[in-house]
Design a protein around this motif. Structure first.
Motif: not given
Length: 1253
Positions: A1190-1196, A1222-1224, A1237-1253
């Motif tokens: 997998i070349r240069k993977p992203s959270p997606y 790590g994120g972008f 729509h995948l960017i929106d989903k990723y941003m939403t999941e990142s916010k949830v992870v930060e809140q859980e931390k």
């Protein structure tokens, strides 16, 4: 009749001829009304055989007998064997045929009987149970009622010869017919007399055989003519027909009669004895003693016994015993004579006096019908035409009286309805009579009177008769007058008066009319004359232009008189062009368009009058130039400069017109040298020997004659190659292209410019290169594939239909300079009542000059006035346009600007409504997508799904619950529809596609079922199950891969081991086992099988590992079989995948190992979606080790990864989970091409992870 012997019978059994039988019926000796043969059941008894001691012992056997009685002095005849009766539609074949009695009870089908032809008087006892008898201890009479199996009917003969009779010296013909529709050749027929005599060798003056064939009905007719018959011609005859394996035969009798010589004393015992035994003619009856006078032998001293009386009084089961007692050997002939004995009729006992045969009574009178009963207590019923007459207390029409033994029926007031057949039934007895009602004659009281009138007047004839309601008949000249609905005559009756009315009289009504009644007639003459003719308006002479309508008009009285029109003495008939009109007094002749043939003298003759009206028509034809017949477009004649032109123009006119050619004001003379004109009777011509450019122009033709003048113009166009265009201009220059324009040449050579050729060269070079081989229609062109920074020059060639011009002057030198490509992914991010926010992505190609910024423009929909929104360039890829009017619609475009200039604009496809309006989404799935959508592998899938919703809905697609890979399936969404496009379909594209359309909180979904089918795989394994003789039994298992479609069949092929050339044994075979037959002994065969589905045959076939050796039975040597070790193995993972953590932006790999034979197919999947042609992934497989990079993977890229190995023996898979740390930023994800729509989903999941931390 000769009895059939065992030599004639198949298998030594008695011959039977059984048909669909019905019980015999008693008749009164009259000839039956129907002459059609009636089917009967028949069983022929066995012939008696001689005993050892000389006595005759009849063999047992049940016989059903049906005979027709004849007087005791009638001549006995020989009887032939009975064969199945002919069809109902068959006509009698013999000149003399006997009638067959009609069946008495159609429901009785169990009686057995033998039909003896050529008997005319049936015995009254026929059909009764006592007519059934048995021989010895055979079948009892009660058992004869059982049904008998019917033998098959004739298969060849459609008409069979029937028995007949002829007098000595007479002629007779027997006919047999065979239908030849199903026969390929003529059948073979033979005629026999007796048992063995073939009549083919006996033909001569007394016997002739004839054969004919009717080609229309396809029937063969075979005839046997017997000429001048003799006594010895009598006997049994047989007709046999053969065709290949079909056989049919028929027996018939011939009876030869001669004049009776008086009654003779017949000894019944001597008459029914057979001739000498053990001779050639043994078995035939000898009736010579009955036909000719012989010397009487000395009578025995045995007292005379009346055997007939004994048989009459005996029971049927005693017939055999009586015949044996008195030495009667021909029991069958005895029974036949017994049946022919007359029977005494029973006397009627119910009536002492019956009705008279007929009665007569006058109309209105009464009649008494009287019968006298022998028994006054018996019940009596009266019938009229078969309907019982019942007494009614309120009706005095019929009166019934009893006087002692007399029974009387009185009929009062007799009318025509009482004229009928009456009968009276007393118990089982019945007597009938006929009643005739005589009507009184109707007399003429007042006769009709003669009438003299004119046409169109009303005529009414009146007559008075002596009786009301009487039937009369009107006649004209002795013929009855028709009085139907459409008749001109009307008949009416008022009491005793009768009227004949003619409303509109004509001359045809003249004649003698009469009225006929039963008591007399009356007649009178009617004369209808014409009214005097008056002419109100006569015909007028006319002069008409050719082609104009002609209308001749006249008025005469009377108005209803028809007439005829004549032209030059010839009768005129109406047609589509010519119309003849007659309305009241007016007579018109109309011709839609006149022609020269319409000129002449016209005459109108009223029908019935000698007077006529006349007029003369004169047709004028002015001169005309017939340019339309030349088919010149726009009357233009084109000629190439330097060629000769001869132009012929058809003309018309009467008289012939004078022709003048002119060009401008100059008249072209006939004596010209290079240009001259010629005139003929039907055309004129213009000749130019050598055409020049100056000859181009309009030529005028002037025609004159006495009828008028006509002019026409012809344009002559002299064409040549065009002049060279001027030097082209290069206004726009790109990185490797330029835009060039030029002006058309000043002179096109007289022919339209068809196009241009363009050439270019480097400024330092002298070699020109052609840029186009197809003509360019426009005056602009964009040369491409130029080297950036190198100066170029271009030039133009003009081309018309004649040829190519000289080249133009070269353009000024120019150097290509590249600009950036247009911005990408321009979308609307937000819309308010006054602002519109758009965003885009950078251009894909940026030139060497770099990118300075972006320019955003907009315009109101419907206009082309683009307004620059940002005065200064913006470096961001998101911009908000402010100051917009609510409710308006605008279009937005974005340009990328660098040192080379502005790029092509990226424009939104749809206008933006500056208003926040919400409309719930609605998906409208087409009808063909509501069911499974099937396509073959490699075909293009292009599906359009329209939807509705405002603001622009958000469209998402899922395949089997997972997102769709853009690299696999292309999806384009617009404001009103969504297009799913697959350029080359693969089987992995099969599945259920979920479409979701969302506008704010409103959602609508639809499911599309797509099935991609492919060629199936070969059968898994093919085995030879058994080999015997020349046969091989094969068994195979269905293919593991059916191509995503049901298996429709198999194709089996064989190959000889020596040549290994494959031959197809069978195609489209559906089962999984088969036996291959007709193999050559000594050869050794291999077999292979292809599987087949709706896409076709599998690409490869499965071949048998072993061969089949076809050996001769009994010589096969069994060899010991050695089984090779099977190294095949289903896939099995020896090292599974391990859950992995990756760092965003750094390459990572997933590894596992698998073992399988044959080599498996390895498939990598992410979240159960196959990874295909995605540049972010690289897959390796070496020595069973499978690697996914997998070349240069992203959270997606995080998720569940699966590795699946598949071969023909099975499949296996392992899973692991990948997490990317790590994120972008949103901008980085946009640059990487991640969908919104995948960017929106990723941003939403990142916010949830930060809140859980």
């Amino acid at each position: 009749m000769p009895e059939p012997t065992k030599k004639d019978e198949p298998n030594g059994q008695p011959e039977e001829a059984v048909a669909e039988g019905k019980e015999p019926v008693e008749t009164d000796g009259k000839k039956p009304e129907s002459t059609e043969p009636v089917p009967v059941q028949a069983v022929v008894a066995q012939e008696p055989c001689p005993a050892v001691n000389g006595s005759i012992q009849p063999q047992p056997g049940g016989v059903g007998v049906k005979e027709q009685a004849e007087s005791a002095n009638s001549t006995l005849k020989e009887e032939g064997t009975c064969s199945p009766p002919p069809p109902d539609d068959a006509k009698p074949a013999a000149t003399t045929s006997s009638p067959t009695p009609q069946p008495e009870d159609a429901s009785s089908t169990k009686k057995l009987s033998v039909e003896l032809p050529n008997d005319s008087v049936p015995v009254p006892a026929m059909g009764r149970k006592d007519s059934v008898w048995s021989l010895g201890e055979g079948q009892a009479p009660d058992e004869l009622d059982k049904p008998v199996d019917n033998p098959p009917l004739s298969t060849l003969l459609i008409e069979r010869p029937l028995s007949g009779a002829v007098t000595v010296g007479g002629d007779i013909t027997f006919v047999a017919k065979v239908e030849a529709k199903d026969l390929l050749r003529k059948p073979t027929i033979k005629w026999f007399k007796g048992k063995w005599m073939d009549l083919a060798s006996k033909t001569g003056k007394h016997l002739q055989l004839k054969e004919t064939f009717d080609r229309l009905t396809k029937v063969h007719t075979f005839e046997m003519h017997i000429i001048k018959a003799k006594d010895n011609y009598a006997g049994n005859y047989r007709c046999e027909v053969n065709y290949k394996d079909k056989f049919d035969s028929c027996s018939f009798d011939l009876e030869v009669k001669e004049a009776e010589t008086g009654s003779q004393n017949i000894d019944i015992r001597s008459a029914f004895k057979r001739s000498s035994e053990r001779q050639e003619d043994a078995g035939e009856l000898d009736f010579s003693g009955l036909l000719k006078h012989r010397e009487h032998k000395q009578q025995d001293d045995t007292p005379e016994v009346d055997v007939w009386e004994i048989l009459k009084n005996a029971r049927p089961d005693q017939y055999e015993k009586i015949a044996f007692m008195y030495g009667i050997t021909d029991l069958r002939g005895l029974l036949k004579r017994l049946k022919k004995m007359p029977k005494e009729e029973k006397k009627l006992e119910a009536f002492a006096k019956k009705l008279d045969p007929a009665y007569q009574v006058d109309k209105g009178g009464k009649i008494r019908l009287v019968v006298d009963l022998a028994d006054p207590t018996i019940e009596l019923k009266w019938y009229k035409n078969g309907q019982e007459i019942r007494p009614s207390p309120n009706q005095r029409k019929y009166i019934f009286e009893h006087k002692g033994t007399q029974r009387i029926m009185v009929i009062n007031n007799c009318s025509a309805n009482d004229d009928a057949a009456y009968s009276v039934v007393a118990g089982d007895e019945k007597c009938s009579t006929e009643l005739f009602v005589k009507e009184l004659p109707v007399k003429i009281v007042k006769g009709i009177e003669p009438v003299k009138t004119t046409v169109n007047e009303r005529i009414e004839l009146e007559c008075e008769v002596s009786e009301e309601g009487a039937q009369v008949k009107w006649l004209k000249n002795g013929v009855e007058v028709p009085t139907g609905v459409r008749s001109r005559y009307r008949v009416k009756c008022e009491g005793t008066k009768h009227f004949l009315v003619i409303d509109d009289a004509s001359r045809d009504d003249t004649g003698t009319y009469s009225i006929m009644a039963s008591g007399g007639t009356s007649e009178a003459h009617i004369q209808v004359d014409l009214k005097p003719l008056k002419v109100y308006q006569d015909l007028q002479d006319m002069t008409v232009l050719l082609g104009q309508p002609i209308k001749l008009h006249c008025e005469i009285y009377p108005g209803n008189v028809p007439g005829r029109w004549y032209r030059n003495g010839q009768l005129i008939q109406p047609s589509d062009r010519l119309n003849i009109i007659h309305r009241n007094k007016v007579h018109r002749l109309e011709i839609a368009a006149s022609s020269l043939h319409d000129a002449g003298d016209y005459t109108f003759v009223p029908e019935g009058y000698s007077q006529s009206l006349s007029a003369k028509i004169h047709i004028i034809d002015p001169p005309r130039v017939l340019l339309d017949s030349l088919n010149f477009p726009d009357n233009t004649v084109t000629v190439v400069a330097g060629n000769k032109l001869r132009l012929e123009i058809p003309i018309s006119g009467e008289p012939a017109p004078r022709v003048v050619w002119m060009k401008g004001e100059r008249v072209i003379l006939e004596s010209g040298h290079r240009v001259h004109a010629e005139t003929y009777s039907d055309h004129t011509s213009l000749t130019i020997e050598v055409t020049e450019r100056e000859d181009t122009g309009n030529y005028k033709i002037v025609l004159q004659n006495e009828a008028g003048e006509a002019t026409a113009s012809v344009k002559i166009k002299v064409v040549d190659i065009p002049d060279p265009p001027e030097a082209p201009l290069v206004p726009v220059v790109g990185g490797d292209w330029c835009s060039m324009t030029w002006e058309p040449p000043k002179y096109d050579g007289g022919s339209p410019i068809l196009g241009y050729y363009i050439e270019r060269k480097k400024k330092q070079s002298s070699r020109w290169m052609r840029l186009n081989f197809d003509l360019i229609k426009e005056t602009t062109f964009e040369p491409k594939k130029m080297i950036e920074g190198v100066p170029y020059e271009v030039r133009i060639f003009a081309v018309n239909a004649i040829g190519v011009s000289k080249p133009s002057e070269p353009s000024k030198a120019f150097t290509p300079l590249a600009v950036t490509s247009e911005p990408t992914m321009l979308v609307v991010d937000d819309v308010t009542d006054t602002t519109v926010t758009v965003k885009w992505r950078p251009p894909e190609t940026i030139g060497a000059a770099g990118l300075d910024g972006y320019l955003v423009e907009y315009c109101v929909e419907g206009t082309n006035d683009w307004v620059i929104s940002n005065k200064e360039l913006t470096e961001k890829t998101r911009y908000t346009i402010t100051g917009l009017s609510p409710g308006c619609k605008i279009l937005v475009r974005v340009k990328a600007v660098n040192a080379a200039g502005a790029s092509a604009p990226r424009t939104l496809q749809h206008a933006i409504l500056v208003k926040e309006v919400v409309e719930p989404p609605k998906i409208r799935v087409p009808r063909h997508l509501k069911q499974t959508y099937t396509r073959k592998v490699g075909e293009t899938v292009n599906l359009v799904v329209p939807f509705m919703g405002k603001p622009r809905p958000k469209v998402t697609w899922l395949k089997d619950g997972n997102p769709i890979e853009p690299s696999q399936v292309s999806i384009r969404n617009t404001d009103c529809d969504s297009i799913i496009f697959i350029r080359k379909a693969e089987r992995s594209h099969s599945g259920k596609y979920d479409m979701t359309v969302q506008v704010e909180n409103h959602v609508d979904t639809a499911i599309l079922d797509i099935q991609i089918v492919d060629l199936p795989g070969p059968p898994q394994c093919v085995n030879i199950e058994d080999v015997w003789g020349g046969n091989v039994a094969l068994v195979w298992t269905p293919p593991k891969d059916n191509g995503n479609a049901p298996i429709t069949g198999y194709t089996i092929q064989k190959a000889d081991k020596k040549t290994m050339e494959w031959f197809t044994c069978i195609e489209h075979y559906h089962r999984n086992c088969i036996t291959i037959t007709e193999l050559v002994v000594g050869n050794e065969y291999f077999f292979r099988i292809f599987s087949e589905n709706m896409c076709g045959l599998s690409e490869t076939a499965t071949q048998t590992k072993k061969s089949a050796l076809i050996v001769k039975e009994g010589l096969q040597m069994k060899t010991q079989e050695y089984n090779d070790h099977d190294f095949k193995e289903a896939p099995k993972f020896t090292q599974p995948l391990i859950n992995t953590f990756a760092v965003a932006g750094y390459n990572t790999t997933l590894n596992c190992s698998v073992r399988a034979n044959p080599r498996p197919k390895v498939i990598w999947m992410k979240n159960k979606i196959t990874i295909i042609d995605d540049p972010r992934y690289r897959m390796f497989s070496s020595q069973g080790v499978c690697t996914l990079e997998i070349r240069k993977p992203s959270p997606y890229d995080g998720g569940m990864y699966t590795c699946k190995a598949i071969n023909e023996l099975g499949e296996a898979q392992v899973d692991c989970k990948l997490e990317v740390k790590g994120g972008f930023t949103f901008y980085e994800l946009m640059q990487r091409g991640v969908p919104l729509h995948l960017i929106d989903k990723y941003m939403t999941e990142s916010k949830v992870v930060e809140q859980e931390k």
